[in-house]
Scaffold this active site. Structure first.
Site, PDB file in Angstrom:
ATOM      1  N   ARG A 175       0.782  -1.268   0.117  1.00 55.64           N
ATOM      2  CA  ARG A 175       0.056  -0.193  -0.081  1.00 55.64           C
ATOM      3  C   ARG A 175       0.934   1.395   0.023  1.00 55.64           C
ATOM      4  O   ARG A 175       1.966   1.166   0.377  1.00 55.64           O
ATOM      5  CB  ARG A 175      -0.930   0.035   1.137  1.00 55.64           C
ATOM      6  CG  ARG A 175      -0.367  -0.022   2.491  1.00 55.64           C
ATOM      7  CD  ARG A 175      -1.180  -0.424   3.762  1.00 55.64           C
ATOM      8  NE  ARG A 175      -2.033   0.823   3.888  1.00 55.64           N
ATOM      9  CZ  ARG A 175      -1.547   1.696   4.888  1.00 55.64           C
ATOM     10  NH1 ARG A 175      -0.438   1.582   5.564  1.00 55.64           N
ATOM     11  NH2 ARG A 175      -2.131   2.858   4.970  1.00 55.64           N
ATOM     12  N   ARG A 179      -3.463  10.269   2.832  1.00 57.86           N
ATOM     13  CA  ARG A 179      -4.106  10.660   3.776  1.00 57.86           C
ATOM     14  C   ARG A 179      -5.002  12.030   3.134  1.00 57.86           C
ATOM     15  O   ARG A 179      -4.463  12.934   2.743  1.00 57.86           O
ATOM     16  CB  ARG A 179      -3.336  11.377   5.022  1.00 57.86           C
ATOM     17  CG  ARG A 179      -2.593  10.220   5.808  1.00 57.86           C
ATOM     18  CD  ARG A 179      -1.916  10.815   7.185  1.00 57.86           C
ATOM     19  NE  ARG A 179      -1.079   9.918   7.555  1.00 57.86           N
ATOM     20  CZ  ARG A 179      -0.055  10.481   8.360  1.00 57.86           C
ATOM     21  NH1 ARG A 179       0.124  11.633   8.624  1.00 57.86           N
ATOM     22  NH2 ARG A 179       0.667   9.474   8.771  1.00 57.86           N
ATOM     23  N   ARG A 258      20.011  -4.570   1.834  1.00 58.47           N
ATOM     24  CA  ARG A 258      20.199  -3.249   1.375  1.00 58.47           C
ATOM     25  C   ARG A 258      21.020  -2.604   2.633  1.00 58.47           C
ATOM     26  O   ARG A 258      20.763  -2.977   3.870  1.00 58.47           O
ATOM     27  CB  ARG A 258      19.088  -2.470   1.207  1.00 58.47           C
ATOM     28  CG  ARG A 258      18.645  -2.732  -0.012  1.00 58.47           C
ATOM     29  CD  ARG A 258      17.466  -1.944  -0.680  1.00 58.47           C
ATOM     30  NE  ARG A 258      16.309  -1.886   0.234  1.00 58.47           N
ATOM     31  CZ  ARG A 258      16.079  -0.372   0.768  1.00 58.47           C
ATOM     32  NH1 ARG A 258      16.757   0.603   0.654  1.00 58.47           N
ATOM     33  NH2 ARG A 258      15.034  -0.501   1.753  1.00 58.47           N
ATOM     34  N   ARG A 289      17.713  11.164   0.841  1.00 57.83           N
ATOM     35  CA  ARG A 289      17.316  12.209   1.856  1.00 57.83           C
ATOM     36  C   ARG A 289      18.519  13.013   2.589  1.00 57.83           C
ATOM     37  O   ARG A 289      19.680  12.421   2.656  1.00 57.83           O
ATOM     38  CB  ARG A 289      16.431  11.599   2.795  1.00 57.83           C
ATOM     39  CG  ARG A 289      16.803  10.418   3.438  1.00 57.83           C
ATOM     40  CD  ARG A 289      15.475   9.713   4.352  1.00 57.83           C
ATOM     41  NE  ARG A 289      16.182   8.453   4.913  1.00 57.83           N
ATOM     42  CZ  ARG A 289      15.374   7.884   5.851  1.00 57.83           C
ATOM     43  NH1 ARG A 289      14.301   8.593   6.360  1.00 57.83           N
ATOM     44  NH2 ARG A 289      15.885   6.610   6.207  1.00 57.83           N
ATOM     45  N   GLU A 313      21.900  10.644   2.702  1.00 56.69           N
ATOM     46  CA  GLU A 313      21.867   9.314   2.836  1.00 56.69           C
ATOM     47  C   GLU A 313      21.712   8.634   1.448  1.00 56.69           C
ATOM     48  O   GLU A 313      20.798   9.184   0.719  1.00 56.69           O
ATOM     49  CB  GLU A 313      20.550   8.832   3.556  1.00 56.69           C
ATOM     50  CG  GLU A 313      20.322   7.292   3.979  1.00 56.69           C
ATOM     51  CD  GLU A 313      19.049   7.087   4.721  1.00 56.69           C
ATOM     52  OE1 GLU A 313      19.168   7.668   5.860  1.00 56.69           O
ATOM     53  OE2 GLU A 313      18.095   6.556   4.198  1.00 56.69           O
ATOM     54  N   TYR A 361      12.734  -6.438   9.516  1.00 57.76           N
ATOM     55  CA  TYR A 361      13.001  -5.367   9.757  1.00 57.76           C
ATOM     56  C   TYR A 361      12.385  -4.979  10.948  1.00 57.76           C
ATOM     57  O   TYR A 361      11.011  -5.134  11.187  1.00 57.76           O
ATOM     58  CB  TYR A 361      12.583  -4.119   8.584  1.00 57.76           C
ATOM     59  CG  TYR A 361      12.749  -2.623   9.082  1.00 57.76           C
ATOM     60  CD1 TYR A 361      13.963  -1.976   9.336  1.00 57.76           C
ATOM     61  CD2 TYR A 361      11.579  -2.015   9.697  1.00 57.76           C
ATOM     62  CE1 TYR A 361      14.012  -0.982   9.790  1.00 57.76           C
ATOM     63  CE2 TYR A 361      11.794  -0.879  10.599  1.00 57.76           C
ATOM     64  CZ  TYR A 361      12.994  -0.199  10.284  1.00 57.76           C
ATOM     65  OH  TYR A 361      12.984   1.104  10.944  1.00 57.76           O
ATOM     66  N   ASP A 363      11.271  -1.942  14.116  1.00 53.32           N
ATOM     67  CA  ASP A 363      11.458  -0.771  14.842  1.00 53.32           C
ATOM     68  C   ASP A 363      12.106  -1.001  16.092  1.00 53.32           C
ATOM     69  O   ASP A 363      11.874  -1.971  16.766  1.00 53.32           O
ATOM     70  CB  ASP A 363      10.014   0.004  14.608  1.00 53.32           C
ATOM     71  CG  ASP A 363      10.034   0.871  13.337  1.00 53.32           C
ATOM     72  OD1 ASP A 363      11.048   1.348  12.954  1.00 53.32           O
ATOM     73  OD2 ASP A 363       8.912   1.164  13.009  1.00 53.32           O
TER      74      ASP A 363
END
Ligand code: FDA
Length: 390
Positions: A175, A179, A258, A289, A313, A361, A363
């Site tokens: 997805r 918003r 990566r 970024r 980055e 991954y 958080d």
């Protein structure tokens, strides 16, 4: 071996396990890390010329909706009221991210309300309606329509993967959030903030206990040191948070990752970009970024007003010797991972955890949450002598 538990890796996963075993059960815990510092990828340090806190392995924003994790982390640090917002610079113009009503109205030079914007995106996404997208490019167009996809997602994704999105599998994205309000808070979690006196102070407090012994510059696979794989496994329970494929000497092949390259610069200005993170989604800019670290802590009035630290980055596939950051997770990787999981289950006395040990991954709040669960369900019963280590 003069310890009750060996933890390999001093990231959030390893330190949470060490803390619980030492503070809750009173056990002696040895933590080893092959890096010269504690904390894994969340480690931060003050840039020496400016004193500005820099997150060494990329920007780390703490956020969670998990009450237990929030209560737990607050034992070691307080948090500022920092709220993360990201902007993106496309063709010389700055837009708010993630894509929201502000982005849409600025991009289309319009004043749509939520319903009209929804209808517009539906219409534009309709270009590929009813088709089964076979690559990321078609999937992106089908999700949000070609104009927004091509401006904000296509080249950014190409830079992240060093691959044209038409050659990437559609499943890389499920997805793309849009918003239909002007809310541009990056995270939706109940709690959000940055550790008041920095990540490293937080991580050091977790390890600061007479029963926790931390050995840095110590590689689990260096057989010349006392806490190596050969010396420890079978002698003492081990929680291993390094790469799972490395543990088994890549017997099933290497899992792909990566990595990121960071280019840091101290600039002679008090403020370079006016915000902490600016994305660069255009093809002609090589980086993805720029972080400007002073903006993570606007409350720190001791930061210099005439200098700032920025970090560009760059993203690419990891090669041997690179830091593994994000799992590539191809079908071949997933197949290999299943084989490693089977091997891991057979490895008595060793539990595998954290982002490298599970090839996932995570958080920070997820790494901490899963370490608390592992401690409760698997480690504690064993360490208290009421069950096997499994
Ligand atoms: P972590 O990688 O931190 O620690 C593992 C440790 O094991 C390392 O210190 C390593 O040196 C050590 N080790 C490996 N092999 C070893 C060996 N053979 N011998 C000894 N030691 C060994 N999360 C979030 O909540 N918000 C954010 O904004 C971000 N941002 C972010 C940016 C980037 C670029 C990345 C890659 C990740 C994030 N994260 C994040 C995720 C966060 O970094 C992650 O949740 C934690 O690092 C997970 O902690 P672990 O302990 O699992 O791994």
């Amino acid at each position: 071996m003069n310890t009750d538990l060996l933890v390999v890796g001093s990231g959030f996963f390893g330190l949470t396990i060490a803390d619980r075993a030492a503070r809750e059960l009173g056990l002696r815990v040895t933590v080893i890390d092959r890096r010269p510092h504690i904390g894994g990828n969340a480690y931060s340090e003050n840039e020496p010329q400016t004193g500005i806190e820099v997150h060494r392995y990329g920007a780390h924003l703490f956020h969670t909706s998990n009450e237990r994790v929030w209560e737990y982390v607050n034992r070691f640090t307080t948090f500022t009221d920092y709220v993360h917002r990201v902007y993106t610079q496309h063709r010389g113009e700055v837009f708010p991210m993630p894509i929201n009503l502000g982005t849409i109205n600025q991009f289309f030079r319009s004043a749509y309300g939520p319903d009209a914007a929804r209808e517009l995106i539906r219409e534009q996404a309709g270009e590929l309606a009813g088709t089964d997208p076979q690559n990321l490019n078609d999937k992106g167009i089908q999700l949000i329509g070609r104009p927004l996809y091509e401006a904000f997602i296509k080249h950014y994704t190409a830079k992240q993967w060093q691959t044209d999105p038409s050659e990437l599998p559609a499943e890389v994205i499920s997805r793309l959030p849009v918003r239909y309000t002007y809310d541009n808070r990056y995270f939706n979690d109940t709690y959000e903030g940055l550790p008041t006196d920095g990540y490293t102070a937080w991580l050091e407090r977790m390890a600061d206990h007479p029963n926790i012994d931390v050995h840095l510059d110590t590689d689990f696979f260096d057989e010349s040191q006392p806490f190596s794989k050969g010396n420890a496994v079978g002698q003492v329970p081990v929680v291993y948070t390094g790469p799972v494929d490395r543990y088994f000497d890549y017997a099933e092949g290497a899992l792909q990752w990566r990595t990121l390259d960071f280019e840091e610069e101290v600039l002679p200005t008090g403020d370079f970009q006016g915000t902490s993170v600016m994305n660069y989604p255009d093809a002609d800019v090589p980086f993805t970024r720029i972080h400007e670290f002073r903006h993570f802590h606007p409350e720190r009035d001791w930061y210099p007003t005439d200098r700032t630290v920025i970090m560009r980055e760059f993203s690419r596939f990891a090669e041997q010797g690179d830091e593994p950051y994000y799992p590539v997770n191809t079908a071949a990787d997933r197949e290999r991972l299943l084989k490693y999981r089977t091997l891991a289950k057979q490895e008595r006395d060793v539990l595998f955890g954290g982002r490298l040990g599970t090839y996932k991954y995570l958080d920070m709040h997820m790494a901490i949450g899963s370490a608390l669960t592992m401690f409760d369900n698997r480690l504690r019963p064993f360490l208290e002598g009421s069950g096997p280590l499994e």
